[in-house]
Scaffold this active site. Structure first.
Site, mmCIF file in Angstrom:
data_model
loop_
_atom_site.group_PDB
_atom_site.id
_atom_site.type_symbol
_atom_site.label_atom_id
_atom_site.label_comp_id
_atom_site.label_asym_id
_atom_site.label_seq_id
_atom_site.Cartn_x
_atom_site.Cartn_y
_atom_site.Cartn_z
ATOM 1 C CB SER A 14 -0.926 0.011 1.231
ATOM 2 O OG SER A 14 -0.166 -0.001 2.428
ATOM 3 C CG ASP A 35 3.820 -4.707 3.434
ATOM 4 O OD1 ASP A 35 3.982 -4.553 4.666
ATOM 5 O OD2 ASP A 35 3.266 -3.862 2.718
ATOM 6 C CG ASP A 52 7.430 -8.454 12.668
ATOM 7 O OD1 ASP A 52 7.872 -7.325 12.358
ATOM 8 O OD2 ASP A 52 7.081 -8.749 13.834
ATOM 9 C CG ASN A 78 8.296 2.174 0.902
ATOM 10 O OD1 ASN A 78 8.214 3.394 0.846
ATOM 11 N ND2 ASN A 78 7.243 1.408 1.160
ATOM 12 C CE1 TYR A 142 8.914 7.632 9.697
ATOM 13 C CE2 TYR A 142 8.960 10.035 9.626
ATOM 14 C CZ TYR A 142 8.802 8.812 8.990
ATOM 15 O OH TYR A 142 8.527 8.771 7.645
ATOM 16 C CE LYS A 146 11.546 6.813 7.637
ATOM 17 N NZ LYS A 146 11.559 5.712 6.649
#
Length: 242
Positions: A14, A35, A52, A78, A142, A146
């Site tokens: 998705s 995924d 996972d 991703n 997060y 990143k």
């Protein structure tokens, strides 16, 4: 018998991952989607695997299975998760989860597919960073993960360039995905501030990011490596280093 060459995309069921998969499929490429959930869409040249990716053992096991069936000549790391929280509420468990999905999985998958990436002579790795790496409130875990991914991207580019492998990062800004909406509820003052900051006066789309990924994944673009491309509608202007 030789194995088919393929591009692997994590989190391809998705959102941005799906858009990248569809863009690659439109070019006629074979795509492997890895995924935690299977997609609700299909394509004759799309193979789907579940894992996972926060678990090192599960990631290694599934990567070995994929490498046995495909020569992965391009890799798009991703998959991600935000786990929002301020310094008062962010937990060590949040940090460990986001780091596992963002950094650990990228490391393990890159290692798993290095033989095929090297053998093809023009391997491609694209890591999905974020505008949040420059700093974003309520994104302690997060933004740290990143930013770490940007550092990993640059180091991998230096180590693998001699093998013909390029490693680059894409740093999306506000992109209209389910993940964005979960973290930025419609009508919330914080969400409106984000919308007001977009120079081009519109939200980004997963297709905007997919087009950037296609550039980095192209066999013709072997002279671009170790770079971070902000796909952000101008929200990083005045923030990102030149």
């Amino acid at each position: 018998m030789s194995k088919p060459q393929a591009t692997l995309v994590t989190g391809g069921s998705s959102g941005i991952g799906r858009a990248i998969c569809e863009a690659l499929l439109a070019q006629g490429r074979t795509v492997v989607n890895l995924d935690y959930k299977l997609p609700d869409w299909s394509h004759p040249k799309l193979a789907n695997f579940q894992a996972d990716l926060t678990r090192a053992d599960a990631t290694r096991e599934r990567a070995a299975q994929i490498a046995n069936e495909f020569d992965i000549v391009a890799l798009v790391n991703n998959a991600g998760a935000t786990r929002p929280g301020t310094i008062d509420s962010q937990t060590a468990e949040d940090l460990a989860y986001v780091n596992a999905l963002t950094l650990q999985a990228t490391l393990l998958l890159t290692q798993a597919f290095l033989p095929a990436l090297r053998a093809c002579g023009q391997g491609r790795v694209v890591n999905m960073a974020s505008r949040a790496a420059l700093g974003k409130t309520e994104r302690i875990a997060y933004s740290a993960a990143k930013a770490g991914l940007v550092g990993m991207t640059r180091t991998l580019a230096m180590e693998l360039g001699g093998d013909g492998i390029t490693v680059n990062a894409i740093a999306p800004g506000p992109i209209a995905t389910e993940l964005f909406r979960q973290s930025n509820p419609e009508g919330a003052p914080r969400t409106q501030r984000i919308l007001d900051s977009i120079v081009v006066k519109r939200m980004g789309t997963p297709d905007d990011v997919a087009r950037a990924a296609l550039f980095f994944l192209s066999p013709d673009n072997g002279f671009v490596t170790g770079q971070v491309l902000y796909v952000c509608g101008g929200t990083t202007l005045g923030l990102a280093p030149v």
